[in-house]
Enzyme design. Structure first.
Site, PDB file in Angstrom:
ATOM      1  NE  ARG A   1      37.714  34.593  32.834  1.00 27.46           N
ATOM      2  CZ  ARG A   1      37.938  33.723  32.780  1.00 27.46           C
ATOM      3  NH1 ARG A   1      37.816  32.640  31.816  1.00 27.46           N
ATOM      4  NH2 ARG A   1      39.290  33.817  32.915  1.00 27.46           N
TER       5      ARG A   1
ATOM      6  CD  GLU B   1      34.676  24.785  36.188  1.00 27.55           C
ATOM      7  OE1 GLU B   1      35.579  25.521  35.977  1.00 27.55           O
ATOM      8  OE2 GLU B   1      33.086  25.838  35.568  1.00 27.55           O
TER       9      GLU B   1
ATOM     10  CE  LYS C   1      40.644  32.809  36.698  1.00 25.58           C
ATOM     11  NZ  LYS C   1      40.510  31.778  36.708  1.00 25.58           N
TER      12      LYS C   1
END
Length: 460
Positions: A205, A343, A307
């Site tokens: 990721r 989210e 992220k």
């Protein structure tokens, strides 16, 4: 009660360690002494670093200067003995209690330290300190640092003692937010071994996110080795599994100086760790969430699916306002239709109805959480029907359960949701599905059951 801390300092080849207790209330330092070494008192060292006198006297403490290329171990058996450092051409330092040893190799030419895993310690003597853990940074022993080369590859990474890093005021990460974070956790199982969870997924990721942010990234192999080395070197900071876990935070930053909007010429990959308490003590504790339709976490074409460090500052105001109004967190909707679930601030969301578990489909604005992925796989294995799709906010009012999932919280049930002043409560079923999925995942992460999924890495 003061928090115990371990400090390492170096001066002209001298390394010494300090572990403070609370003398006022008699509480012990966080870590018990290593009882394998020799009890020592007032000592001096010659130029070769050898101890030349060893006459014990209460109130004194000591260390040995380590010549380059050698490894020395110094320990103390006595919990209450204060020792004093004496070395050639150096002044006497203040007194403290020596409670723990750490084996080090001397610094090399590039300044890295090699460390062996620290020894296991008696949990009985530290339970009181573990109980005081929160979700706040604690100064541990080591960080891992690796810099990029001109060709974009990474090499020559290694451990350094925990401390501040040097960064240019014009660094891309400070001026333009060119940076990525990751989150992992390490548990200690009942046998004392450390367990890491799906480390390769975090490494992958990070690489995907780095590509989106015009950044080079360590290979997955380098990522895994760096995480393993950092956790092993900080082994003594891993709490017992019933007390907490070691939070592992890798960062990738544009460190090179820039003035115009351009990718940094140099990048730093860094890992630090900190012990934190378990999110749940005494069972799952549901949270109360408010839906926000005037602030959005991410937009199509943006970086909501990675992220990026800038993703989080933008929602702090909404989160702070929600908490001031008595809510635990915010649930965000999509930015186009203002209708579909996305989210919670730092977690993915799931909606349960009968035997079906629905979660927002990944589409560029949703973070592909590793816990999310794991929950989906576990739910499939337990016979649930899992749907990844657009989830209208109206479905919240007819749901049996709603829960969030993320690295820190694992699975977090939602007790109530507030939308435009209308509140819906959950929990009549006792959060059966949330509890079932939480137990299945947490038991794998903590090593309480056999890992039939092949997700964990065991560090002996």
């Amino acid at each position: 009660m003061s928090r115990s801390a371990l400090f390492q300092e170096e001066f002209e080849g001298l390394a010494f360690f300090e572990s403070e207790g609370n003398e006022e209330n008699g509480s012990p330092p966080l870590f018990s002494p290593d009882d394998r070494g020799e009890t020592s008192g007032d000592a001096t060292a010659n130029d070769s670093g050898e101890v030349v006198s060893d006459a014990h006297e209460a109130g004194d403490w000591w260390c040995t200067r380590w010549p380059f290329g050698e490894e020395r171990r110094q320990t103390s058996k006595d919990n209450n003995r204060n020792l004093q450092f004496y070395t050639p051409n150096m002044k006497q330092f203040g007194s403290l209690q020596v409670q723990h040893h750490l084996q080090l190799a001397a610094t090399s030419s590039h300044g890295w330290l090699r460390a062996t895993p620290s020894d296991a310690h008696s949990e009985t003597s530290v339970d009181k300190r573990w109980d005081s853990l929160a979700f706040n940074p604690v100064k541990t022993d080591y960080i891992y640092v690796m810099k990029s080369c001109k060709d974009g590859s990474f090499s020559n990474g290694g451990l350094r003692q925990y401390g501040n890093i040097e960064i240019s005021p014009s660094a891309a990460v400070l001026n333009y937010g060119q940076g990525i974070i990751e989150n992992l956790k390490a548990y200690k199982n009942k046998n004392g071994s450390i367990i890491l969870f799906r480390v390769e997924e975090n490494g992958l990721r990070m690489r995907v996110g780095a590509d989106r942010m015009c950044m080079p990234a360590p290979t997955i192999k380098q990522f895994v080795e760096a995480v393993t080395s950092t956790v092993s070197a900080n082994e003594r900071w891993v709490p017992p599994s019933n007390k907490g876990f070691l939070h592992v935070r890798p960062l990738l930053m544009g460190n090179g100086p820039v003035l115009s909007l351009t990718p940094a010429p140099e990048f730093i990959f860094l890992i630090y760790v900190t012990p934190v308490r378990n999110y749940f003590e005494g069972g799952l504790k549901p949270i109360n969430v408010v839906v926000k339709n005037d602030i959005h976490r991410a937009t199509l074409g943006g970086v909501g699916n990675i992220k990026a460090i800038g993703n989080y500052a933008g929602i702090m105001k909404a989160q702070a306002k929600a908490k001031a109004n008595g809510f635990s967190d915010v649930l965000y909707l999509d930015s186009i239709h203002n209708r579909y679930l996305e989210e919670v601030s730092t977690a993915n969301v799931f909606v349960v109805k009968d035997n079906t578990i629905s979660t927002p489909v990944l589409g560029g604005t949703i973070l592909p959480g590793i816990t999310r992925k794991s929950i989906i796989e576990i739910a499939h294995s337990q016979g649930f029907k899992v749907e990844e799709r657009l989830v209208p906010v109206e479905e919240l009012f007819d749901a049996d359960e709603v829960f969030c999932c993320g690295n820190a919280v694992c699975v977090l049930p939602v007790g109530s949701i507030n939308l435009n002043g209308k509140r819906v409560d959950y929990g009549e079923s006792g959060f059966v599905v949330s509890q079932q999925l939480y137990s299945a995942l947490a038991n794998i992460q903590m090593g309480l059951i056999e890992d039939k999924m092949g997700w964990t890495t065991l560090l002996n």
